[in-house]
Design an enzyme around this catalytic site. Structure first.
Site, mmCIF file in Angstrom:
data_model
loop_
_atom_site.group_PDB
_atom_site.id
_atom_site.type_symbol
_atom_site.label_atom_id
_atom_site.label_comp_id
_atom_site.label_asym_id
_atom_site.label_seq_id
_atom_site.Cartn_x
_atom_site.Cartn_y
_atom_site.Cartn_z
ATOM 1 N N HIS A 190 -9.268 -7.721 2.397
ATOM 2 C CA HIS A 190 -8.257 -6.678 2.579
ATOM 3 C C HIS A 190 -7.138 -6.796 1.544
ATOM 4 C CE1 HIS A 190 -6.076 -3.630 4.782
ATOM 5 N NE2 HIS A 190 -5.009 -4.404 4.834
ATOM 6 N N ASP A 216 -7.806 -13.529 5.386
ATOM 7 C CA ASP A 216 -9.121 -14.028 5.790
ATOM 8 C C ASP A 216 -10.252 -13.126 5.324
ATOM 9 O OD1 ASP A 216 -7.880 -16.147 7.099
ATOM 10 O OD2 ASP A 216 -7.753 -15.047 8.994
ATOM 11 N N THR A 217 -9.927 -11.914 4.878
ATOM 12 C CA THR A 217 -10.936 -10.958 4.421
ATOM 13 C C THR A 217 -10.562 -10.494 3.014
ATOM 14 O OG1 THR A 217 -9.755 -9.017 5.245
ATOM 15 C CG2 THR A 217 -11.212 -10.164 6.812
ATOM 16 N N ILE A 276 1.439 -9.796 -1.859
ATOM 17 C CA ILE A 276 0.183 -9.718 -1.123
ATOM 18 C C ILE A 276 -0.412 -11.121 -1.124
ATOM 19 C CG2 ILE A 276 -2.089 -8.664 -0.955
ATOM 20 C CD1 ILE A 276 -0.979 -6.335 -2.663
ATOM 21 N N VAL A 277 -0.313 -11.779 0.012
ATOM 22 C CA VAL A 277 -0.822 -13.143 0.155
ATOM 23 C C VAL A 277 -2.260 -13.077 0.655
ATOM 24 C CG1 VAL A 277 -0.462 -15.347 1.333
ATOM 25 C CG2 VAL A 277 1.497 -14.017 0.579
ATOM 26 N N TYR A 293 0.819 -1.205 0.000
ATOM 27 C CA TYR A 293 0.000 0.000 0.000
ATOM 28 C C TYR A 293 0.858 1.262 0.000
ATOM 29 C CZ TYR A 293 -3.563 3.362 1.407
ATOM 30 O OH TYR A 293 -4.404 4.440 1.461
ATOM 31 N N ASP A 294 2.044 1.172 0.566
ATOM 32 C CA ASP A 294 2.930 2.321 0.719
ATOM 33 C C ASP A 294 3.819 2.575 -0.492
ATOM 34 O OD1 ASP A 294 2.106 2.541 3.531
ATOM 35 O OD2 ASP A 294 3.235 0.675 3.759
ATOM 36 N N ARG A 327 6.640 -17.500 -7.547
ATOM 37 C CA ARG A 327 6.642 -16.325 -8.426
ATOM 38 C C ARG A 327 7.706 -15.292 -8.064
ATOM 39 N NH1 ARG A 327 1.652 -18.399 -8.279
ATOM 40 N NH2 ARG A 327 0.356 -18.344 -10.132
#
Length: 136
Positions: free
Chosen positions: A77, A74-75, A70-71, A46-47, A117
């Site tokens: 996000h 649970d949401t 970005i793994v 995000y930064d 990857r």
């Protein structure tokens, strides 16, 4: 010689993925006789747009490659973070008229998929070099 800025998002709660991506990126730069003039580490994907913007403003930077992972969580996000980062990096490239490549892998992948990857770090650098040399 292409001069690169490198942004590396440090958040990787699942292991060595980001470190291996950075190694791949640096190897790709060396393979293409490009120079990484500055590396900026940021807390997470995000930064990355702000750091990419700062690098793209520099006269000694021809292109910026951005790395992160970005793994799946649970949401939703992870998807929100990926969308915000991708849009922010696109805005930087267009606002600064400087190639900014998206080497952030994810969202929605497992740790094993992310580990498979890590070469995408090199792909992001290769793309940055190609854009810097091909765009008028």
């Amino acid at each position: 010689m292409v001069q690169l800025g490198l942004v590396v998002a440090q958040y990787d709660k699942h292991g060595q993925v980001v470190e291996e991506m950075e190694e791949s990126a640096r190897q790709a730069a060396a393979d293409h006789d490009a120079d990484v003039v500055e590396t900026v580490a940021v807390p997470g994907s995000y930064d990355t747009p702000l750091a990419a913007d700062r690098l793209a403003r520099r006269d000694d930077v021809d292109a910026v490659a951005v790395l992160g992972v970005i793994v799946e969580g649970d949401t939703d996000h992870d998807a929100v973070i990926a969308d915000a980062a991708a849009q922010g990096l696109t805005d930087v490239a267009l606002d600064r008229d400087t190639p900014v490549t998206l080497g952030i892998i994810g969202p929605g992948m497992s740790t094993a998929e992310a580990e498979a990857r890590t070469h995408k770090g090199g792909s992001a650098v290769t793309s940055a070099i190609e854009l810097a040399t091909q765009l008028p």
